[in-house]
Design a protein around this motif. Structure first.
Motif, PDB file in Angstrom:
ATOM      1  N   PHE A 218      62.219  57.228 -51.743  1.00  0.00           N
ATOM      2  CA  PHE A 218      61.110  57.407 -52.674  1.00  0.00           C
ATOM      3  C   PHE A 218      59.805  57.626 -51.916  1.00  0.00           C
ATOM      4  CE2 PHE A 218      57.715  55.222 -55.095  1.00  0.00           C
ATOM      5  CZ  PHE A 218      57.610  56.142 -56.116  1.00  0.00           C
ATOM      6  N   VAL A 219      59.603  56.824 -50.829  1.00  0.00           N
ATOM      7  CA  VAL A 219      58.380  56.972 -50.047  1.00  0.00           C
ATOM      8  C   VAL A 219      58.348  58.327 -49.370  1.00  0.00           C
ATOM      9  CG1 VAL A 219      57.119  56.087 -48.067  1.00  0.00           C
ATOM     10  CG2 VAL A 219      58.057  54.532 -49.741  1.00  0.00           C
ATOM     11  N   ASN A 220      59.547  58.813 -48.919  1.00  0.00           N
ATOM     12  CA  ASN A 220      59.579  60.105 -48.247  1.00  0.00           C
ATOM     13  C   ASN A 220      59.606  61.271 -49.215  1.00  0.00           C
ATOM     14  OD1 ASN A 220      59.540  59.064 -45.694  1.00  0.00           O
ATOM     15  ND2 ASN A 220      61.740  58.730 -45.670  1.00  0.00           N
ATOM     16  N   GLY A 221      59.598  60.998 -50.502  1.00  0.00           N
ATOM     17  CA  GLY A 221      59.559  62.083 -51.472  1.00  0.00           C
ATOM     18  C   GLY A 221      60.897  62.726 -51.729  1.00  0.00           C
ATOM     19  N   LYS A 222      62.007  62.070 -51.341  1.00  0.00           N
ATOM     20  CA  LYS A 222      63.312  62.694 -51.533  1.00  0.00           C
ATOM     21  C   LYS A 222      63.926  62.309 -52.864  1.00  0.00           C
ATOM     22  CE  LYS A 222      64.449  62.817 -46.639  1.00  0.00           C
ATOM     23  NZ  LYS A 222      65.219  62.142 -45.605  1.00  0.00           N
TER      24      LYS A 222
ATOM     25  N   GLU B 214      63.346  60.378 -56.898  1.00  0.00           N
ATOM     26  CA  GLU B 214      62.450  59.880 -57.920  1.00  0.00           C
ATOM     27  C   GLU B 214      63.149  58.837 -58.755  1.00  0.00           C
ATOM     28  OE1 GLU B 214      59.393  60.598 -57.986  1.00  0.00           O
ATOM     29  OE2 GLU B 214      59.657  62.021 -56.375  1.00  0.00           O
TER      30      GLU B 214
ATOM     31  N   LEU C 119      62.018  60.226 -62.860  1.00  0.00           N
ATOM     32  CA  LEU C 119      62.300  61.510 -63.487  1.00  0.00           C
ATOM     33  C   LEU C 119      63.635  61.486 -64.199  1.00  0.00           C
ATOM     34  CD1 LEU C 119      61.136  64.341 -61.148  1.00  0.00           C
ATOM     35  CD2 LEU C 119      60.351  63.753 -63.396  1.00  0.00           C
ATOM     36  N   TYR C 120      63.746  62.377 -65.185  1.00  0.00           N
ATOM     37  CA  TYR C 120      64.969  62.493 -65.973  1.00  0.00           C
ATOM     38  C   TYR C 120      66.056  63.129 -65.135  1.00  0.00           C
ATOM     39  CZ  TYR C 120      68.092  64.923 -69.151  1.00  0.00           C
ATOM     40  OH  TYR C 120      69.185  65.438 -69.767  1.00  0.00           O
TER      41      TYR C 120
ATOM     42  N   PRO D 198      69.793  64.850 -65.280  1.00  0.00           N
ATOM     43  CA  PRO D 198      70.744  65.387 -66.237  1.00  0.00           C
ATOM     44  C   PRO D 198      72.086  64.670 -66.150  1.00  0.00           C
ATOM     45  CG  PRO D 198      70.402  66.912 -64.450  1.00  0.00           C
ATOM     46  CD  PRO D 198      69.402  65.835 -64.263  1.00  0.00           C
TER      47      PRO D 198
ATOM     48  N   LYS E  12      50.745  60.449 -48.011  1.00  0.00           N
ATOM     49  CA  LYS E  12      52.134  60.287 -47.639  1.00  0.00           C
ATOM     50  C   LYS E  12      53.071  60.908 -48.660  1.00  0.00           C
ATOM     51  CE  LYS E  12      55.578  58.531 -45.367  1.00  0.00           C
ATOM     52  NZ  LYS E  12      55.906  59.008 -44.023  1.00  0.00           N
ATOM     53  N   PHE E  13      52.788  60.715 -49.942  1.00  0.00           N
ATOM     54  CA  PHE E  13      53.713  61.177 -50.973  1.00  0.00           C
ATOM     55  C   PHE E  13      53.715  62.696 -51.043  1.00  0.00           C
ATOM     56  CE2 PHE E  13      53.205  56.990 -53.314  1.00  0.00           C
ATOM     57  CZ  PHE E  13      54.390  56.526 -52.791  1.00  0.00           C
ATOM     58  N   LYS E  14      54.863  63.236 -51.447  1.00  0.00           N
ATOM     59  CA  LYS E  14      55.004  64.691 -51.507  1.00  0.00           C
ATOM     60  C   LYS E  14      54.760  65.226 -52.911  1.00  0.00           C
ATOM     61  CE  LYS E  14      56.677  65.340 -47.292  1.00  0.00           C
ATOM     62  NZ  LYS E  14      56.367  64.000 -46.800  1.00  0.00           N
TER      63      LYS E  14
ATOM     64  N   MET F 176      66.560  66.926 -55.726  1.00  0.00           N
ATOM     65  CA  MET F 176      67.239  65.638 -55.867  1.00  0.00           C
ATOM     66  C   MET F 176      68.716  65.815 -56.096  1.00  0.00           C
ATOM     67  SD  MET F 176      64.844  63.263 -58.018  1.00  0.00           S
ATOM     68  CE  MET F 176      63.763  64.534 -58.492  1.00  0.00           C
TER      69      MET F 176
ATOM     70  N   GLY G 256      68.312  66.246 -51.388  1.00  0.00           N
ATOM     71  CA  GLY G 256      67.016  66.012 -50.793  1.00  0.00           C
ATOM     72  C   GLY G 256      66.844  66.533 -49.396  1.00  0.00           C
TER      73      GLY G 256
ATOM     74  N   GLN H 119      64.733  68.721 -47.010  1.00  0.00           N
ATOM     75  CA  GLN H 119      63.381  69.254 -47.133  1.00  0.00           C
ATOM     76  C   GLN H 119      63.247  70.526 -46.330  1.00  0.00           C
ATOM     77  OE1 GLN H 119      60.423  66.386 -46.297  1.00  0.00           O
ATOM     78  NE2 GLN H 119      61.119  65.002 -47.890  1.00  0.00           N
TER      79      GLN H 119
END
Lengths: 322, 111
Positions: free
Chosen positions: A19-23, A25, A28-29, A31, B29-31, B105, B109, B111
């Motif tokens: 989550f911190v690295n943005g990979k 969420e 978010l929804y 599917p 930090k956040f993307k 996601m 993930g 990048q």
């Protein structure tokens, strides 16, 4: 040195790290495995791909059609850059040489340190009746200058109206209908907040205007505050509800009459001062609300003018009408 | 008494500084936009309130502290709501970004 657990990927901490690295969420929804939804998604993807292809072809054709004027544009841009650089360099050299001729900062014999400032500070309160020396200065000693500034505001608003005002027709309808196309409509959070904030902002603006000769502030700053309050109201409730208390009619009447009264007040001062008469306006005791002659009324007129101008700029740039 | 007051005020102010630095760290930090907005809102609300409380304790109860309370109330209303409005704009306009993120996601993930 610590080692990672073998099942680190599935732990809670790895999710936090992702989550911190943005990979990943949390919110978010995602599917689910519903087959119908997946089929719909696949259809949508195909459709968007087809649309993308069409867009690309159109763009290519447009490029091919417009190759001829491109050469001219390239030349023009090159020339434009060179000329702009030359102009900037000359301006820089001129200004730098002018700066080097200026007197040193803080020198008591500078032309800025003359008897005018001494007069303002020593006799300002006595002659204008305003506790706030700046207000007494800009509305009384230098009233002519401030009158020009207010006219500049009026002319600027008129020019923006000439350029952006949509008078009538289909265009007006469409621009009025789509003026908040992208914005959140009737957002209850903004409306509740605006219910609380807008009256407070209005009262504060009126306070700043009425206390212009007693405390920091005056017509320009108070008018800007009131204009900002009206902009908040519009962005929360829309033009229909703001139009109940501020529409084109109110704008015209308020702005023009404020300017006329302002010019009348100052013309009286100018006429009496130029002929050496006494102007018969009591100055009152400095510190009271009703003091300092016409400064209070001039502040009110300037405040009306500035508030109208601020709001008109916002409304004109947003939908092309008040 | 003076020292106790000073200590409490210092604790509050240090916490405020920590919150603000967390907010700045998070913004860089956040993307993803909404994560960033969440981080920025921390500094706008919690950091601001802690700093104001620290200053009120340092100065004692007076008109000054009342003004600080009013400042906090106004900034809590306005900054939180501006974050909310920006968030809604982002949500309603930038469909592509949301789709991209969900795709990322789903695919694990990279990048």
């Amino acid at each position: 040195m610590s080692r990672k657990r073998s099942d680190y990927r599935s732990t809670f901490y790895s999710r936090i790290e992702n989550f911190v690295n943005g990979k990943e969420e949390f919110l978010l929804y995602k599917p689910s495995g519903n087959t119908e939804a997946r089929q719909l998604e696949a259809l949508e993807e195909e459709l968007t791909e087809a649309a993308d292809l069409l867009d690309k072809r159109e763009a290519q054709q447009r490029l091919q059609d417009s190759t001829e004027p491109l050469d001219f544009l390239k030349k023009f841009h090159r020339l434009y850059g060179i000329i702009a650089a030359i102009i900037c360099l000359t301006m820089m050299i001129l200004l730098m040489s002018a700066v080097s001729w200026l007197p040193r900062f803080g020198n008591p014999s500078n032309p800025a340190n003359n008897e005018v400032i001494k007069r303002y500070i020593e006799k300002g309160q006595e002659e204008t009746g305003a506790v706030n020396i700046v207000t007494g200065l800009i509305l009384n000693y230098r009233g002519f200058d401030t009158m020009g500034e207010t006219h500049v505001l009026f002319i600027a608003a008129s020019c923006v109206m000439i350029l952006l005002l949509i008078a009538e027709g289909e265009e007006k309808k469409s621009s009025y209908a789509f003026d908040r196309y992208m914005e959140p409509k009737n957002d209850i959070i903004i409306q509740k907040a605006a219910n609380f904030i807008v009256p407070v902002v209005f009262v504060f603006g009126i306070y700043v205007i009425l206390n212009g000769h007693l405390s920091p502030g005056g017509g320009f700053s108070g008018g800007a505050i009131i204009g900002a309050g009206m902009i908040i109201h519009v962005s929360a409730f829309g033009f229909k509800k703001t139009g109940r208390f501020f529409n084109e009619h109110v704008y015209k009447v308020g702005k023009v009459s404020a300017l006329c009264f302002y010019v009348c007040c100052l013309s009286y001062y100018f006429y009496m001062g130029a002929h050496g008469y006494d102007n018969h306006i009591p100055l009152g005791t400095p510190g009271n609300i009703l003091s300092s002659g016409l400064i209070l009324f001039i502040n009110m007129f300037v405040g009306t003018e500035v508030a109208c101008t601020m709001y008109a700029f916002y409304a004109l740039f947003r939908k092309g009408g008040l | 008494m003076e020292w106790v007051r000073f200590t409490f005020a210092a604790i509050f102010l240090i916490f405020a500084a920590v919150m603000e630095s967390i907010a700045v760290f998070g913004v860089y930090k956040f993307k993803f936009v909404m994560n960033r907005m969440h981080a920025a809102a921390i500094g706008d609300t919690l950091g601001l309130m802690l700093g104001a409380v620290g200053l009120i304790i340092l100065k004692g109860l007076s008109w000054f502290s009342l003004k600080m309370v009013i400042v906090v109330v106004f900034l809590w209303m306005t900054s939180a709501i501006s974050s909310h409005v920006i968030m809604r704009m982002e949500y309603s306009i930038d469909e592509e970004a949301v789709n991209e993120e969900t795709e990322k996601m789903q695919t694990g993930g990279t990048q």
